[in-house]
Design a protein around this motif. Structure first.
Motif, mmCIF file in Angstrom:
data_model
loop_
_atom_site.group_PDB
_atom_site.id
_atom_site.type_symbol
_atom_site.label_atom_id
_atom_site.label_comp_id
_atom_site.label_asym_id
_atom_site.label_seq_id
_atom_site.Cartn_x
_atom_site.Cartn_y
_atom_site.Cartn_z
ATOM 1 N N MET A 1 14.039 -25.000 3.492
ATOM 2 C CA MET A 1 14.211 -23.632 3.077
ATOM 3 C C MET A 1 14.111 -22.740 4.299
ATOM 4 O O MET A 1 13.254 -22.923 5.141
ATOM 5 N N VAL A 2 14.967 -21.776 4.386
ATOM 6 C CA VAL A 2 14.925 -20.782 5.444
ATOM 7 C C VAL A 2 14.600 -19.452 4.797
ATOM 8 O O VAL A 2 15.263 -19.038 3.848
ATOM 9 N N ALA A 3 13.570 -18.798 5.275
ATOM 10 C CA ALA A 3 13.172 -17.508 4.709
ATOM 11 C C ALA A 3 14.029 -16.401 5.306
ATOM 12 O O ALA A 3 14.296 -16.389 6.495
ATOM 13 N N ALA A 14 6.262 -11.838 2.101
ATOM 14 C CA ALA A 14 6.990 -13.049 2.484
ATOM 15 C C ALA A 14 6.076 -14.269 2.427
ATOM 16 O O ALA A 14 6.487 -15.336 1.978
ATOM 17 N N LEU A 15 4.836 -14.100 2.859
ATOM 18 C CA LEU A 15 3.894 -15.218 2.819
ATOM 19 C C LEU A 15 3.563 -15.624 1.389
ATOM 20 O O LEU A 15 3.498 -16.809 1.067
ATOM 21 N N ARG A 16 3.364 -14.644 0.517
ATOM 22 C CA ARG A 16 3.074 -14.962 -0.894
ATOM 23 C C ARG A 16 4.274 -15.648 -1.555
ATOM 24 O O ARG A 16 4.114 -16.581 -2.328
ATOM 25 N N TYR A 17 5.483 -15.168 -1.246
ATOM 26 C CA TYR A 17 6.695 -15.784 -1.793
ATOM 27 C C TYR A 17 6.783 -17.254 -1.371
ATOM 28 O O TYR A 17 7.034 -18.134 -2.185
ATOM 29 N N LYS A 21 6.559 -20.932 -3.626
ATOM 30 C CA LYS A 21 7.524 -22.031 -3.531
ATOM 31 C C LYS A 21 6.824 -23.345 -3.181
ATOM 32 O O LYS A 21 7.135 -24.388 -3.742
ATOM 33 N N VAL A 22 5.872 -23.290 -2.252
ATOM 34 C CA VAL A 22 5.136 -24.491 -1.867
ATOM 35 C C VAL A 22 4.315 -24.993 -3.050
ATOM 36 O O VAL A 22 4.282 -26.191 -3.337
ATOM 37 N N ASP A 23 3.650 -24.080 -3.774
ATOM 38 C CA ASP A 23 2.842 -24.463 -4.929
ATOM 39 C C ASP A 23 3.672 -25.152 -6.012
ATOM 40 O O ASP A 23 3.178 -26.013 -6.729
ATOM 41 N N LYS A 24 4.944 -24.754 -6.136
ATOM 42 C CA LYS A 24 5.835 -25.344 -7.140
ATOM 43 C C LYS A 24 6.552 -26.588 -6.617
ATOM 44 O O LYS A 24 7.427 -27.124 -7.287
ATOM 45 N N ASP A 25 6.206 -27.040 -5.405
ATOM 46 C CA ASP A 25 6.876 -28.173 -4.752
ATOM 47 C C ASP A 25 8.371 -27.934 -4.569
ATOM 48 O O ASP A 25 9.170 -28.861 -4.597
ATOM 49 N N GLU A 26 8.751 -26.677 -4.389
ATOM 50 C CA GLU A 26 10.138 -26.326 -4.121
ATOM 51 C C GLU A 26 10.373 -26.096 -2.632
ATOM 52 O O GLU A 26 11.502 -25.869 -2.205
ATOM 53 N N ALA A 27 9.290 -26.124 -1.857
ATOM 54 C CA ALA A 27 9.378 -25.916 -0.407
ATOM 55 C C ALA A 27 8.154 -26.559 0.224
ATOM 56 O O ALA A 27 7.212 -26.922 -0.465
ATOM 57 N N GLU A 28 8.199 -26.694 1.534
ATOM 58 C CA GLU A 28 7.041 -27.199 2.252
ATOM 59 C C GLU A 28 6.976 -26.539 3.618
ATOM 60 O O GLU A 28 7.980 -26.073 4.146
ATOM 61 N N VAL A 29 5.781 -26.476 4.156
ATOM 62 C CA VAL A 29 5.600 -25.918 5.493
ATOM 63 C C VAL A 29 5.937 -27.022 6.483
ATOM 64 O O VAL A 29 5.303 -28.071 6.495
ATOM 65 N N LEU A 30 6.948 -26.778 7.296
ATOM 66 C CA LEU A 30 7.372 -27.771 8.272
ATOM 67 C C LEU A 30 6.711 -27.554 9.622
ATOM 68 O O LEU A 30 6.391 -28.491 10.327
#
Length: 57
Positions: A1-3, A14-17, A21-30
Motif C-alpha cells: 500500500m502506498v499512502a 494519516a497515521l490513524r488511517y 488498515k494494519v489492524d484489519k490485515d489490509e496493510a502492513e508496515v514495511l
C-alpha cells in the motif's frame, strides 16, 4: 500500500488511517525511518506513541 498524504494540521490522520488498515490485515508496515518504534509491547501499532516522532525537540 502506498499512502497518499495530503497537507493537514497534523500527520495524525494519516497515521490513524494506516493503523486501521494494519489492524484489519489490509496493510502492513514495511519500513520506517527516523520514527520511534510504532508498536507497543503487544505488537499493536500505537499512534500516540509514534506521533512523538513529529514533535520538534
Amino acid at each position: 500500500m502506498v499512502a497518499n498524504i495530503r497537507s493537514g494540521s497534523s500527520p495524525g490522520g494519516a497515521l490513524r488511517y494506516n493503523k486501521e488498515k494494519v489492524d484489519k490485515d489490509e496493510a502492513e508496515v514495511l519500513f520506517w525511518q527516523k520514527m520511534l518504534e510504532p508498536f507497543d509491547r503487544y505488537g499493536r501499532m500505537d499512534v500516540n506513541a509514534y506521533m512523538e516522532s513529529f514533535i520538534r525537540v
